[in-house]
Design a protein around this motif. Structure first.
Motif, PDB file in Angstrom:
ATOM      1  N   VAL A 194      13.419   8.581 -32.990  1.00 37.44           N
ATOM      2  CA  VAL A 194      13.519   9.124 -31.418  1.00 37.44           C
ATOM      3  C   VAL A 194      12.165   8.415 -30.462  1.00 37.44           C
ATOM      4  CG1 VAL A 194      13.705  10.831 -29.780  1.00 37.44           C
ATOM      5  CG2 VAL A 194      14.531  11.284 -32.160  1.00 37.44           C
ATOM      6  N   TYR A 195      12.513   7.863 -29.496  1.00 34.07           N
ATOM      7  CA  TYR A 195      11.485   7.502 -28.511  1.00 34.07           C
ATOM      8  C   TYR A 195      11.036   8.478 -27.490  1.00 34.07           C
ATOM      9  CZ  TYR A 195      12.153   3.030 -30.909  1.00 34.07           C
ATOM     10  OH  TYR A 195      12.084   2.236 -32.094  1.00 34.07           O
ATOM     11  N   TRP A 196      10.191   8.868 -27.394  1.00 36.38           N
ATOM     12  CA  TRP A 196       9.665   9.802 -26.175  1.00 36.38           C
ATOM     13  C   TRP A 196       8.971   9.344 -25.134  1.00 36.38           C
ATOM     14  CZ3 TRP A 196      11.401  15.132 -26.891  1.00 36.38           C
ATOM     15  CH2 TRP A 196      11.917  15.380 -28.113  1.00 36.38           C
ATOM     16  N   LEU A 197       9.303   9.774 -23.802  1.00 39.28           N
ATOM     17  CA  LEU A 197       8.831   9.151 -22.603  1.00 39.28           C
ATOM     18  C   LEU A 197       8.004  10.442 -22.034  1.00 39.28           C
ATOM     19  CD1 LEU A 197      10.858   6.362 -21.279  1.00 39.28           C
ATOM     20  CD2 LEU A 197       8.759   5.990 -22.699  1.00 39.28           C
ATOM     21  N   VAL A 198       6.673  10.766 -21.812  1.00 35.35           N
ATOM     22  CA  VAL A 198       6.005  11.501 -21.134  1.00 35.35           C
ATOM     23  C   VAL A 198       5.320  11.363 -19.948  1.00 35.35           C
ATOM     24  CG1 VAL A 198       4.498  13.632 -21.511  1.00 35.35           C
ATOM     25  CG2 VAL A 198       5.687  12.835 -23.453  1.00 35.35           C
ATOM     26  N   HIS A 199       5.704  11.902 -18.888  1.00 33.84           N
ATOM     27  CA  HIS A 199       5.111  11.442 -17.445  1.00 33.84           C
ATOM     28  C   HIS A 199       4.617  12.886 -17.134  1.00 33.84           C
ATOM     29  CE1 HIS A 199       4.820   9.523 -13.661  1.00 33.84           C
ATOM     30  NE2 HIS A 199       5.311  10.776 -13.112  1.00 33.84           N
ATOM     31  N   VAL A 200       3.310  12.885 -16.224  1.00 32.96           N
ATOM     32  CA  VAL A 200       2.646  13.988 -15.916  1.00 32.96           C
ATOM     33  C   VAL A 200       2.622  13.716 -14.449  1.00 32.96           C
ATOM     34  CG1 VAL A 200       0.554  15.135 -15.732  1.00 32.96           C
ATOM     35  CG2 VAL A 200       1.493  14.166 -17.838  1.00 32.96           C
ATOM     36  N   ASP A 201       2.956  14.574 -13.560  1.00 33.95           N
ATOM     37  CA  ASP A 201       2.910  14.543 -12.078  1.00 33.95           C
ATOM     38  C   ASP A 201       1.669  15.743 -11.663  1.00 33.95           C
ATOM     39  OD1 ASP A 201       3.891  12.865 -10.112  1.00 33.95           O
ATOM     40  OD2 ASP A 201       5.871  13.846 -10.202  1.00 33.95           O
ATOM     41  N   VAL A 202       0.705  15.437 -10.869  1.00 36.17           N
ATOM     42  CA  VAL A 202      -0.213  16.356 -10.628  1.00 36.17           C
ATOM     43  C   VAL A 202       0.467  16.990  -8.997  1.00 36.17           C
ATOM     44  CG1 VAL A 202      -2.649  16.848  -9.888  1.00 36.17           C
ATOM     45  CG2 VAL A 202      -2.071  15.568 -11.980  1.00 36.17           C
ATOM     46  N   MET A 203       0.522  18.207  -8.944  1.00 32.97           N
ATOM     47  CA  MET A 203       1.391  18.693  -7.940  1.00 32.97           C
ATOM     48  C   MET A 203       0.197  19.207  -6.928  1.00 32.97           C
ATOM     49  SD  MET A 203       4.103  18.214  -8.650  1.00 32.97           S
ATOM     50  CE  MET A 203       5.212  18.824  -7.580  1.00 32.97           C
ATOM     51  N   ASP A 204       0.606  19.363  -5.608  1.00 30.55           N
ATOM     52  CA  ASP A 204      -0.449  19.735  -4.603  1.00 30.55           C
ATOM     53  C   ASP A 204      -0.837  21.184  -4.713  1.00 30.55           C
ATOM     54  OD1 ASP A 204      -0.453  17.136  -3.680  1.00 30.55           O
ATOM     55  OD2 ASP A 204       0.752  17.161  -1.996  1.00 30.55           O
ATOM     56  N   GLU A 205       0.096  21.991  -5.391  1.00 28.86           N
ATOM     57  CA  GLU A 205      -0.060  23.470  -5.658  1.00 28.86           C
ATOM     58  C   GLU A 205      -0.900  23.520  -6.859  1.00 28.86           C
ATOM     59  OE1 GLU A 205       3.575  22.528  -5.379  1.00 28.86           O
ATOM     60  OE2 GLU A 205       3.332  23.122  -3.331  1.00 28.86           O
ATOM     61  N   PRO A 206      -1.773  24.588  -6.660  1.00 33.23           N
ATOM     62  CA  PRO A 206      -2.916  24.793  -7.833  1.00 33.23           C
ATOM     63  C   PRO A 206      -2.415  25.008  -9.072  1.00 33.23           C
ATOM     64  CG  PRO A 206      -3.200  26.473  -6.327  1.00 33.23           C
ATOM     65  CD  PRO A 206      -2.208  25.714  -5.758  1.00 33.23           C
ATOM     66  N   PHE A 207      -1.428  26.027  -9.145  1.00 35.79           N
ATOM     67  CA  PHE A 207      -1.274  26.378 -10.515  1.00 35.79           C
ATOM     68  C   PHE A 207       0.379  26.167 -11.155  1.00 35.79           C
ATOM     69  CE2 PHE A 207      -4.766  29.046  -9.023  1.00 35.79           C
ATOM     70  CZ  PHE A 207      -5.443  28.867 -10.324  1.00 35.79           C
ATOM     71  N   THR A 208       0.957  25.270 -10.494  1.00 40.59           N
ATOM     72  CA  THR A 208       2.326  24.911 -11.047  1.00 40.59           C
ATOM     73  C   THR A 208       2.357  24.628 -12.672  1.00 40.59           C
ATOM     74  OG1 THR A 208       2.781  24.072  -8.772  1.00 40.59           O
ATOM     75  CG2 THR A 208       4.510  23.383 -10.537  1.00 40.59           C
ATOM     76  N   LYS A 209       3.339  24.968 -13.163  1.00 36.67           N
ATOM     77  CA  LYS A 209       3.861  24.622 -14.479  1.00 36.67           C
ATOM     78  C   LYS A 209       5.057  24.595 -14.941  1.00 36.67           C
ATOM     79  CE  LYS A 209       0.126  26.015 -17.950  1.00 36.67           C
ATOM     80  NZ  LYS A 209      -0.504  26.903 -18.811  1.00 36.67           N
ATOM     81  N   GLU A 210       5.807  23.264 -14.713  1.00 30.78           N
ATOM     82  CA  GLU A 210       6.981  23.019 -14.805  1.00 30.78           C
ATOM     83  C   GLU A 210       7.351  21.728 -15.657  1.00 30.78           C
ATOM     84  OE1 GLU A 210       8.375  24.858 -10.414  1.00 30.78           O
ATOM     85  OE2 GLU A 210       8.396  22.879 -10.754  1.00 30.78           O
ATOM     86  N   TYR A 211       8.385  21.970 -16.092  1.00 29.64           N
ATOM     87  CA  TYR A 211       9.013  20.537 -16.910  1.00 29.64           C
ATOM     88  C   TYR A 211      10.493  20.184 -16.665  1.00 29.64           C
ATOM     89  CZ  TYR A 211      10.912  23.082 -21.011  1.00 29.64           C
ATOM     90  OH  TYR A 211      11.796  23.664 -22.038  1.00 29.64           O
TER      91      TYR A 211
END
Length: 652
Positions: A500-517
């Motif tokens: 399995v190949y995995w691609l991981v992308h991180v988006d830094v949000m303008d809100e301080p404490f967002t934690k979503e995927y």
């Protein structure tokens, strides 16, 4: 989360915490402000009334109206500070990163001057008993001790800060009130005419302005610590703090009134208010308040840097979390940087009176930058244009006038602050500019075009298996795209077969404490993409976050990560994971302009001192392979070659 919300409600506990965390800097300013206003001159009626009037109106216009009433509205999900403000408005215009970086750099430079000036001012009170006391070793010892305890977390000290600062402010109010009762007429200095009169007639008006500005230097900390205390607690506690400060300043004014016609010399009006029997207690309380003020500034600098790292405005540095308390963090590299900066300040300037020139200039720049960002925020909030123009006009003029006053102190120490702020700004500028340059050369390809070949490679047993689960970090914002360098790494640079190949992308949000995927199955059981949306205050521990998501997907039966090797599969052994981090290097054959080459060279120097990609993303080094790829694969313009043929050999 509930305790976080409770903190933002108005409460006695919240008010006490506000006193301890927020007001250290502005609360210790009476130690040196009037001393700086009088300077080496003679004490005169104009100087006393004009100085008091300037202090009163500066605290009212700058701290109360601009910060407490207007700027505290610009909260980002309960968080404040110049980078939180920037994240609220950065979508409005690209150039807003410039005031954010200038403000951030100036605030950090200020963090190197606050501990020396406040601690020196407090310790110099001992000269009443020991006139020839050399304060430098004592100041260095106290400051060094303060930086030493940062690594253990300061929550244990923090609990005592509120009550101690309450004692400090109450002491100032009582000392000032005693003198005001002796001469209530001093209160006429509230009339703004006296401020205008001294600035219009005194030849040293610019120096006086620069000195007056010191009374409001802690206003930015009010906004930066919004997340720790909440708006209501800050606004209500400010009423108490401002009252105590003004009572003390006016009390100092009365003491000066009684000593007109003579120079101030080595006397400090602040300590002169104290009866002799109380002096030693007063000096101890002042030293404690100075340490608390310094602590607040250091903690603020740590928060500032952690935000700058997430926003790609500062090199990735190690950030520790010494306690479970929200917002408690420790940045070892910044701790050392601030400590060295503070020691240099003490050694160069030695006395608090010499530091007054260096202090104020940097924070003045932060004030100006905050004004620009708040104006954009107000516009975004659909505040009528005429009010925004009024805000910018009033505060633009006030702060520019203060800037001129502070520039008058340039040769008296202001140069040092500007040099410091410029070095810090150059780091931020180079880091963010290099990122823009790098992004310009990242080529994306349509990922769909590679679906067939990736499926075939995964099943091709003639290629040795590289890893069961192969993970790449991608900067592609759209799931339809992928960097060409990743495809090159998988297919050509030693073909990498994986289950399995995995691609991981991180988006830094303008809100301080967002934690979503979000999970996207691009090729079922073969190619999976995970997008993390993380707030700018969230630690990017990709290793932990990735493992959490994989465990959840396994638990829900969406994927199977059991090893495909027959011997291991029989015993239900989980397959191995390997992260590939592509590290960009600058090839010699690059077509960058001169200025871009300088920026990239500076960037690679900074990169040597920063955390590596795998440590920055919290990856376990034993599961990571680093692949170096050239930033730019380009052919130099003058690379045309002409083929010549050898003359045929003539047979003899």
């Amino acid at each position: 989360m509930s305790s976080h919300k409770n903190l933002h409600k108005l409460s006695a506990g919240g008010l006490l915490i506000s006193l301890g965390i927020i007001y250290g800097d502005i609360g210790t300013s009476p130690l040196y402000v009037f001393k700086a206003i009088v300077g080496d001159g003679i004490i005169t009626t104009d100087l006393i009334l004009g100085g008091l009037s300037c202090i009163f109106w500066t605290l009212t216009l700058q701290t109360t109206i601009k910060y407490v009433i207007i700027t505290l509205r610009a909260d980002n999900k309960g968080e404040g500070g110049i980078f939180s403000l920037f994240s609220l408005v950065r979508r409005r215009a690209k150039w807003l990163v410039v005031p954010a970086m200038i403000g951030g750099a100036a605030l950090l430079a200020d963090g190197m001057i606050t501990p020396p000036i406040t601690v020196s001012s407090a310790i110099e009170g001992l000269r009443v008993f020991y006139p020839n006391l050399t304060t430098v070793p004592i100041v260095i010892a106290i400051i060094s001790g303060l930086f030493l305890i940062q690594q253990f977390g300061t929550s244990f000290v923090g609990k005592a800060f509120g009550p101690l600062m309450f004692v400090w402010f109450s002491m100032m109010a009582v000392l000032g009130s005693v003198y005001i009762f002796q001469f209530p007429e001093i209160l006429k200095a509230v009339n703004p005419y006296y401020a205008y009169h001294i600035l219009a007639t005194n030849p040293s008006a610019l120096f006086i302005l620069g000195a007056v500005f010191l009374c409001t230097t802690g206003a930015e900390a009010l906004y930066s610590d919004l997340g720790h205390c909440g708006r209501s607690n800050i606004r209500i506690s400010w009423i108490f703090v401002k009252s105590c400060l003004l009572l003390n300043y006016f009390g100092q004014g009365v003491w000066l009134w009684q000593h007109q016609g003579s120079p101030l010399g080595l006397d400090n009006p602040f300590f002169s208010l104290m009866p002799e029997w109380f002096l030693i207690f007063g000096i101890c309380i002042a030293t404690t308040a100075a340490i608390i003020a310094s602590q607040a500034m250091i903690a603020g600098s740590f928060t500032l840097i952690s935000e700058a790292v997430r926003m790609n405005l500062w090199p990735k540095v190690k950030i520790n979390y010494p306690s479970n308390q929200k917002g408690q963090l420790y940045v070892p590299s910044i701790n050392i940087l601030l400590w060295v900066g503070c020691i240099i300040v003490v050694l160069i300037f030695r006395e608090s009176r010499n530091m007054e020139g260096a202090y104020g200039l940097a924070i003045n720049l932060t004030f100006l930058m905050t004004t620009i960002l708040v104006a954009v925020f107000l516009k975004r909030k659909k505040v009528p244009t005429y009010l925004v123009v009024l805000f910018v006009s009033i505060y633009g003029v006030i702060e520019l006038v203060f800037l001129v006053g502070n520039m008058a102190k340039f040769l008296h120490g202001g140069w040092f602050t500007l040099v410091l702020a410029s070095i810090l700004l150059s780091v931020m500028w180079a880091w963010s500019s290099a990122r823009r340059i790098k992004n310009r050369y990242v080529r994306f390809v349509e990922i769909e075009d590679y679906f067939p070949i990736m499926s075939e490679l995964s099943d091709d047993e003639s290629v040795p298996k590289y890893a069961s689960q192969l993970v790449y970090l991608t900067s592609a914002n759209f799931i339809s795209e992928i960097e060409s360098k990743i495809m090159y790494s998988i297919l050509q640079k030693q073909p990498k077969r994986a289950d399995v190949y995995w691609l991981v992308h991180v988006d830094v949000m303008d809100e301080p404490f967002t934690k979503e995927y979000k999970v996207e199955f691009l090729i079922p059981n073969k190619l999976i993409r995970i997008d993390f949306k993380l707030g700018f205050r969230v630690e990017q521990q990709i290793n932990v976050l990735f493992r959490t998501v994989v465990e959840e997907l396994v638990h829900k039966g969406e994927i199977d990560i059991t090893s495909k090797y027959d011997s291991l599969r029989k015993h239900k052994i989980v397959g191995d994971f390997r992260f590939i981090v592509l590290e960009k290097v600058l090839s010699r054959a690059n077509t960058l302009r001169f200025i871009e080459r300088v920026i990239m060279d500076y960037y690679f120097i900074l990169k040597k001192f920063s955390l590596s990609e795998e440590r920055g993303f919290g990856l376990d080094a034993s599961f990571v392979t680093i692949e170096r790829v050239p930033l730019i694969v380009s052919v130099p313009e003058n690379s045309e070659l002409t083929r010549i043929s050898y003359p045929e050999t003539i047979e003899s």
